[in-house]
Design an enzyme around this catalytic site. Structure first.
Site, mmCIF file in Angstrom:
data_model
loop_
_atom_site.group_PDB
_atom_site.id
_atom_site.type_symbol
_atom_site.label_atom_id
_atom_site.label_comp_id
_atom_site.label_asym_id
_atom_site.label_seq_id
_atom_site.Cartn_x
_atom_site.Cartn_y
_atom_site.Cartn_z
ATOM 1 N N ARG A 1 21.766 43.746 -37.742
ATOM 2 C CA ARG A 1 21.082 44.251 -36.561
ATOM 3 C C ARG A 1 20.416 43.084 -35.850
ATOM 4 N NH1 ARG A 1 17.658 49.258 -38.845
ATOM 5 N NH2 ARG A 1 16.071 47.996 -37.843
ATOM 6 N N LYS B 1 11.065 51.714 -45.518
ATOM 7 C CA LYS B 1 10.814 53.068 -44.982
ATOM 8 C C LYS B 1 12.113 53.834 -44.761
ATOM 9 C CE LYS B 1 8.614 52.136 -41.149
ATOM 10 N NZ LYS B 1 8.620 50.673 -41.131
ATOM 11 N N ARG C 1 19.571 41.908 -44.948
ATOM 12 C CA ARG C 1 20.140 43.252 -44.883
ATOM 13 C C ARG C 1 21.212 43.392 -43.802
ATOM 14 N NH1 ARG C 1 15.366 47.487 -43.040
ATOM 15 N NH2 ARG C 1 15.541 47.087 -40.818
ATOM 16 N N ARG D 1 3.467 53.946 -33.816
ATOM 17 C CA ARG D 1 3.500 52.482 -33.917
ATOM 18 C C ARG D 1 2.271 51.842 -33.284
ATOM 19 N NH1 ARG D 1 8.889 51.736 -35.740
ATOM 20 N NH2 ARG D 1 9.665 49.672 -35.329
HETATM 21 P P1 AMP Z 1 12.813 50.454 -36.513
HETATM 22 O O1 AMP Z 1 14.211 50.678 -36.960
HETATM 23 O O2 AMP Z 1 11.875 51.605 -36.823
HETATM 24 O O3 AMP Z 1 12.239 49.149 -36.998
HETATM 25 O O4 AMP Z 1 12.837 50.377 -34.918
HETATM 26 C C1 AMP Z 1 13.663 49.436 -34.242
HETATM 27 C C2 AMP Z 1 13.093 49.156 -32.857
HETATM 28 O O5 AMP Z 1 13.016 50.368 -32.094
HETATM 29 C C3 AMP Z 1 11.667 48.610 -32.841
HETATM 30 O O6 AMP Z 1 11.619 47.204 -33.066
HETATM 31 C C4 AMP Z 1 11.215 49.012 -31.431
HETATM 32 O O7 AMP Z 1 11.788 48.163 -30.453
HETATM 33 C C5 AMP Z 1 11.846 50.387 -31.270
HETATM 34 N N1 AMP Z 1 10.938 51.458 -31.760
HETATM 35 C C6 AMP Z 1 11.148 52.286 -32.824
HETATM 36 N N2 AMP Z 1 10.119 53.139 -32.970
HETATM 37 C C7 AMP Z 1 9.243 52.854 -31.972
HETATM 38 C C8 AMP Z 1 7.976 53.378 -31.582
HETATM 39 N N3 AMP Z 1 7.383 54.389 -32.263
HETATM 40 N N4 AMP Z 1 7.362 52.824 -30.503
HETATM 41 C C9 AMP Z 1 7.932 51.838 -29.794
HETATM 42 N N5 AMP Z 1 9.111 51.274 -30.117
HETATM 43 C C10 AMP Z 1 9.777 51.779 -31.193
#
Ligand code: AMP
Length: 222
Positions: A160, A13, A127, A88
């Site tokens: 990360r 994404k 990654r 989410r």
């Molecule tokens: P991502 O890079 O989108 O995978 O997001 C990394 C982390 O940020 C996730 O594992 C969550 O801890 C937090 N996060 C990102 N977007 C959301 C969301 N819409 N709702 C809750 N937590 C989020």
């Protein structure tokens, strides 16, 4: 154009959102990137989000919904945006609908990228991110390099915390439990676009753009 990019962690994404944001000249709103930056800068948002993020768990809906509202009402989003990482769960999906109603947005398109779990775990553990430009790179592509091939920053690669295997398994479990039900919610609206995430980056981008073109004019979120 207003796009919601949906799919499990590691499906590509972020990579696709950055390309499409540049191609269509619309801002990329990545909740994960916004939160990571807030953690890095230790802002109140970052301090509130960091412990959930470290474990791969979801940050509270209250925080996320206000973060999305704060972003979508900005003038930079008035001609379009690409949302990456939100919604989410079902509550977030319903709140987003309400926000769209308030902002009189009725033309958002939902792009759903999918890939199988084994491939996702392989991709995520491989990654690395650049601390400077936040682009994601494959470990095999940067082996031996000292500078980021995209922004040139020196010694900027890191894994990360949420890309470590135990955290990935937890993120995938949370995706299945909390996030997948949002798909059914979208399906009821019958305006989503499905994309195979196992193809090359260029192929996936081309398929997304082609499908968006075909769907032009369709109402995605009521
Ligand atoms: P991502 O890079 O989108 O995978 O997001 C990394 C982390 O940020 C996730 O594992 C969550 O801890 C937090 N996060 C990102 N977007 C959301 C969301 N819409 N709702 C809750 N937590 C989020």
């Amino acid at each position: 154009m207003r796009i919601i990019l949906f799919g499990s962690p590691g499906v590509g994404k972020g990579t696709q959102a950055k390309i499409i944001s540049n191609t269509l000249n619309i801002p990329h709103i990545s909740t994960g990137d916004i939160l990571r930056q807030a953690v890095e800068e230790q802002t109140p948002l970052g301090i509130a989000a960091q412990s959930a993020m470290k474990k791969g768990e979801l940050v509270s809906d209250e925080i996320m919904i206000s973060l999305i509202r704060d972003n979508l009402i900005q003038s930079k989003c008035s001609n379009g945006f690409i949302l990456d990482g939100f919604p989410r769960n079902l509550l977030q999906a319903k709140e987003l609908d309400e926000l769209f109603d308030q902002l009189k947005i009725n033309d958002a398109r939902i792009v759903i990228i999918s890939a199988n779990e084994e491939e996702i775990v392989r991709r995520l553990t491989n990654r690395r991110a650049c601390k400077n430009c936040s682009n994601i790179l494959n470990y095999n592509d940067i082996k031996g390099l000292t500078a980021c091939p995209i922004c040139g920053a020196e010694e900027s690669f890191y894994q990360r915390n949420d890309d470590k295997e135990d955290v990935i398994r937890n993120r995938l479990r949370i995706y299945k439990e909390a996030t997948e039900p949002v798909l059914t919610y979208f399906q009821d609206k019958k305006n989503e676009i499905y994309i195979n995430g196992l193809l090359t980056i260029d192929e996936v981008t081309k398929n997304i753009i082609d499908e968006l073109e075909k769907a032009k004019g369709n109402k995605v979120i009521a």
